[in-house]
Design a protein around this motif. Sequence first.
Motif, mmCIF file in Angstrom:
data_model
loop_
_atom_site.group_PDB
_atom_site.id
_atom_site.type_symbol
_atom_site.label_atom_id
_atom_site.label_comp_id
_atom_site.label_asym_id
_atom_site.label_seq_id
_atom_site.Cartn_x
_atom_site.Cartn_y
_atom_site.Cartn_z
ATOM 1 N N PRO A 29 2.854 -35.917 -28.500
ATOM 2 C CA PRO A 29 2.814 -37.235 -29.146
ATOM 3 C C PRO A 29 2.628 -37.117 -30.659
ATOM 4 C CG PRO A 29 0.729 -36.792 -28.039
ATOM 5 C CD PRO A 29 1.659 -35.652 -27.691
ATOM 6 N N ASP A 30 3.581 -37.653 -31.403
ATOM 7 C CA ASP A 30 3.551 -37.569 -32.870
ATOM 8 C C ASP A 30 2.290 -38.186 -33.468
ATOM 9 O OD1 ASP A 30 6.018 -36.288 -32.894
ATOM 10 O OD2 ASP A 30 7.136 -38.153 -33.168
ATOM 11 N N LYS A 31 1.792 -39.266 -32.895
ATOM 12 C CA LYS A 31 0.594 -39.935 -33.412
ATOM 13 C C LYS A 31 -0.685 -39.363 -32.794
ATOM 14 C CE LYS A 31 2.923 -43.215 -35.632
ATOM 15 N NZ LYS A 31 2.994 -43.416 -37.035
ATOM 16 N N LYS A 32 -0.535 -38.355 -31.944
ATOM 17 C CA LYS A 32 -1.674 -37.655 -31.329
ATOM 18 C C LYS A 32 -2.609 -38.602 -30.575
ATOM 19 C CE LYS A 32 -1.156 -33.657 -34.030
ATOM 20 N NZ LYS A 32 0.163 -33.391 -33.539
ATOM 21 N N VAL A 33 -1.994 -39.513 -29.816
ATOM 22 C CA VAL A 33 -2.767 -40.506 -29.085
ATOM 23 C C VAL A 33 -2.275 -40.605 -27.642
ATOM 24 C CG1 VAL A 33 -1.327 -42.459 -29.791
ATOM 25 C CG2 VAL A 33 -3.700 -42.858 -29.196
ATOM 26 N N ALA A 34 -3.227 -40.821 -26.746
ATOM 27 C CA ALA A 34 -2.918 -41.117 -25.345
ATOM 28 C C ALA A 34 -3.395 -42.540 -25.084
ATOM 29 C CB ALA A 34 -3.622 -40.145 -24.407
ATOM 30 N N ILE A 35 -2.575 -43.315 -24.389
ATOM 31 C CA ILE A 35 -2.899 -44.717 -24.129
ATOM 32 C C ILE A 35 -2.887 -44.965 -22.628
ATOM 33 C CG2 ILE A 35 -2.170 -47.110 -24.460
ATOM 34 C CD1 ILE A 35 -0.860 -46.169 -27.115
ATOM 35 N N LEU A 36 -4.046 -45.373 -22.102
ATOM 36 C CA LEU A 36 -4.135 -45.826 -20.719
ATOM 37 C C LEU A 36 -3.977 -47.330 -20.747
ATOM 38 C CD1 LEU A 36 -4.773 -45.483 -17.672
ATOM 39 C CD2 LEU A 36 -7.201 -45.728 -18.288
ATOM 40 N N ASN A 55 9.353 -44.293 -29.691
ATOM 41 C CA ASN A 55 9.502 -43.225 -28.714
ATOM 42 C C ASN A 55 8.999 -41.910 -29.303
ATOM 43 O OD1 ASN A 55 10.505 -42.627 -26.047
ATOM 44 N ND2 ASN A 55 12.007 -41.325 -27.057
ATOM 45 N N GLY A 56 8.121 -41.237 -28.575
ATOM 46 C CA GLY A 56 7.593 -39.958 -29.029
ATOM 47 C C GLY A 56 6.252 -40.042 -29.733
ATOM 48 N N ASP A 57 5.772 -41.246 -30.035
ATOM 49 C CA ASP A 57 4.517 -41.386 -30.769
ATOM 50 C C ASP A 57 3.266 -41.208 -29.910
ATOM 51 O OD1 ASP A 57 5.668 -41.790 -33.240
ATOM 52 O OD2 ASP A 57 5.450 -43.976 -33.210
ATOM 53 N N ALA A 58 3.323 -41.601 -28.646
ATOM 54 C CA ALA A 58 2.119 -41.631 -27.818
ATOM 55 C C ALA A 58 2.431 -41.244 -26.380
ATOM 56 C CB ALA A 58 1.507 -43.036 -27.842
ATOM 57 N N ALA A 82 -3.053 -34.742 -21.531
ATOM 58 C CA ALA A 82 -2.637 -35.234 -22.853
ATOM 59 C C ALA A 82 -3.528 -34.666 -23.955
ATOM 60 C CB ALA A 82 -2.665 -36.766 -22.883
ATOM 61 N N VAL A 83 -4.821 -34.575 -23.691
ATOM 62 C CA VAL A 83 -5.767 -34.075 -24.699
ATOM 63 C C VAL A 83 -5.703 -32.556 -24.822
ATOM 64 C CG1 VAL A 83 -8.233 -33.823 -25.228
ATOM 65 C CG2 VAL A 83 -7.315 -36.057 -24.551
ATOM 66 N N TYR A 84 -5.826 -31.861 -23.699
ATOM 67 C CA TYR A 84 -5.945 -30.402 -23.749
ATOM 68 C C TYR A 84 -4.620 -29.664 -23.924
ATOM 69 C CZ TYR A 84 -10.894 -30.520 -22.499
ATOM 70 O OH TYR A 84 -12.249 -30.715 -22.504
ATOM 71 N N GLU A 85 -3.527 -30.222 -23.430
ATOM 72 C CA GLU A 85 -2.257 -29.505 -23.456
ATOM 73 C C GLU A 85 -1.219 -30.089 -24.408
ATOM 74 O OE1 GLU A 85 -1.483 -26.580 -21.858
ATOM 75 O OE2 GLU A 85 -3.618 -26.542 -21.330
ATOM 76 N N LEU A 86 -1.338 -31.377 -24.708
ATOM 77 C CA LEU A 86 -0.272 -32.026 -25.466
ATOM 78 C C LEU A 86 -0.714 -32.534 -26.834
ATOM 79 C CD1 LEU A 86 1.367 -33.810 -22.424
ATOM 80 C CD2 LEU A 86 2.062 -31.663 -23.520
ATOM 81 N N GLY A 87 -1.941 -32.267 -27.208
ATOM 82 C CA GLY A 87 -2.372 -32.540 -28.575
ATOM 83 C C GLY A 87 -2.895 -33.924 -28.879
ATOM 84 N N ALA A 88 -3.160 -34.753 -27.875
ATOM 85 C CA ALA A 88 -3.740 -36.073 -28.152
ATOM 86 C C ALA A 88 -5.154 -35.887 -28.695
ATOM 87 C CB ALA A 88 -3.753 -36.935 -26.897
#
Length: 187
Positions: A29-36, A55-58, A82-88
Amino acid sequence: MSIIPSLLEFNKKFVEEKQYESYMTNKFPDKKVAILTCMDTRLVELLPKALGLKNGDAKFIKNAGAILTQPFGSAMRSILVAVYELGAREVLVIGHHGCGMTNLDTQGMVNKFIENGIDPAVISTLENSGIRMEKFLRGFSNAQEGVMQSVKMIRNHPLFPKAVPVHGFVIDPVTGKLEVLVEDYRE
């Protein structure tokens, strides 16, 4: 009639015309965010637009009500990945007004299971095995309560890093106006 033939017809044209090119990105995620957030159809396009995300931000994790019902269920697993593997580096929990999970009638759902051919003995077996329908199908009395329940579960999860902030919001599914419930900037 099934929707599948029309979906496949559209998809064939989409690929042939290379319409996918404007959506190309990577898995991070370009914005380094995960959204539930909730799976509500009104939020599919409105939520990203209201937040200025493309697209690609979160990483979007969707389920009914944006509720984490189990600390070791698939939604929490997705947040951890998302946090540990994908950079959120931040997590947002975004519920919405007018959610179908508000005051969900658990017994009404169970009755619909039975009306649709689920043997009542199956429900009984599940209940006797420790699967409580009241907990499994749990809703909330208002969107704020549901969001804060999920925020609390994420923050207190034994595998979730304490340095990653978890924020809570409620969005208006008509206007896209965001209400901040909690901003979390733990060090």
